[in-house]
Scaffold this active site. Structure first.
Site, short mmCIF file in Angstrom:
data_model
loop_
_atom_site.label_atom_id
_atom_site.label_comp_id
_atom_site.label_asym_id
_atom_site.label_seq_id
_atom_site.Cartn_x
_atom_site.Cartn_y
_atom_site.Cartn_z
N VAL A 101 0.88 -1.57 -32.17
CA VAL A 101 1.59 -2.58 -31.38
C VAL A 101 2.07 -1.90 -30.11
O VAL A 101 2.16 -0.68 -30.04
CB VAL A 101 2.78 -3.21 -32.15
CG1 VAL A 101 2.28 -4.09 -33.30
CG2 VAL A 101 3.74 -2.15 -32.65
N SER A 102 2.38 -2.70 -29.10
CA SER A 102 2.70 -2.14 -27.79
C SER A 102 4.14 -1.67 -27.63
O SER A 102 4.43 -0.82 -26.81
CB SER A 102 2.40 -3.16 -26.69
OG SER A 102 1.02 -3.44 -26.69
N SER A 103 5.07 -2.23 -28.41
CA SER A 103 6.46 -1.84 -28.23
C SER A 103 7.14 -1.59 -29.57
O SER A 103 6.69 -2.08 -30.61
CB SER A 103 7.23 -2.90 -27.46
OG SER A 103 7.42 -4.05 -28.25
#
Length: 180
Positions: A8-10
């Site tokens: 996931v990006s964050s």
């Protein structure tokens, strides 16, 4: 062995859905990461997953954009896996694997579309910032450096390195503030 890779990006996002899907698909070892996909160089878990994989293994992801957001990165990853004799499959995009030449073509086309979409998102973001600035609604990030405080500390006898450490900024920022 089936090896899973979830990203996931964050840090505020959850990996639970990807973990469940990869486990249900038979992944015996799953590598997790909470980092942007804009570059593969900062993705430690991806590198570990690729080095862990052996000939005859398969690397699986839930969606193609979990692996790479650029065509170049995707091709480099697939090339490394192919040279090692490791297969690749994407669970939510059937036909995206490395089993046949048709699959390779499909993979390349989807990667190109993904890269195109990422470019459009970046363009929209920049456009939105410019529109907000023009309307006076966007001022950017507030300054994190107080030039007066830097000059006071310097006048008090502190060196640039000590000032930078105390204010949690880089020395170059100290020198710029002192020169202004």
């Amino acid at each position: 062995m089936i090896i899973g890779y979830a990203r996931v990006s964050s840090t505020s996002q959850s990996l639970d859905i990807q973990h469940e899907a990869l486990a249900a698909a038979g992944a015996e070892k799953i590598f997790f990461e909470k980092v942007s996909a804009r570059s593969t160089t900062d993705r430690e878990q991806l590198m570990l997953a690729m080095s862990f994989a052996r000939e005859g293994d398969a690397l699986i992801v839930t969606r193609l954009d979990r692996l790479a957001c650029s065509v170049g990165d995707l091709h480099r990853i697939i090339e490394v896996l192919t040279k090692k004799g490791v297969g690749f499959k994407c669970l939510n995009q059937p036909g995206v694997d490395t089993d046949t030449s048709t699959s390779h073509l499909m993979l390349a086309m989807l990667a190109a579309v993904s890269s195109f979409e990422a470019g459009i998102w970046r363009e929209r973001e920049v456009e939105g910032v410019w529109m907000a600035r023009a309307a006076g609604k966007y001022r950017g990030r507030p300054a994190s450096i107080d030039p007066m405080k830097i000059k006071e500390l310097k006048a008090g006898g502190m060196g640039a390195a000590a000032i930078a450490k105390q204010m949690r900024i880089c020395r170059a920022s100290v020198y710029r503030a002192l020169a202004a």
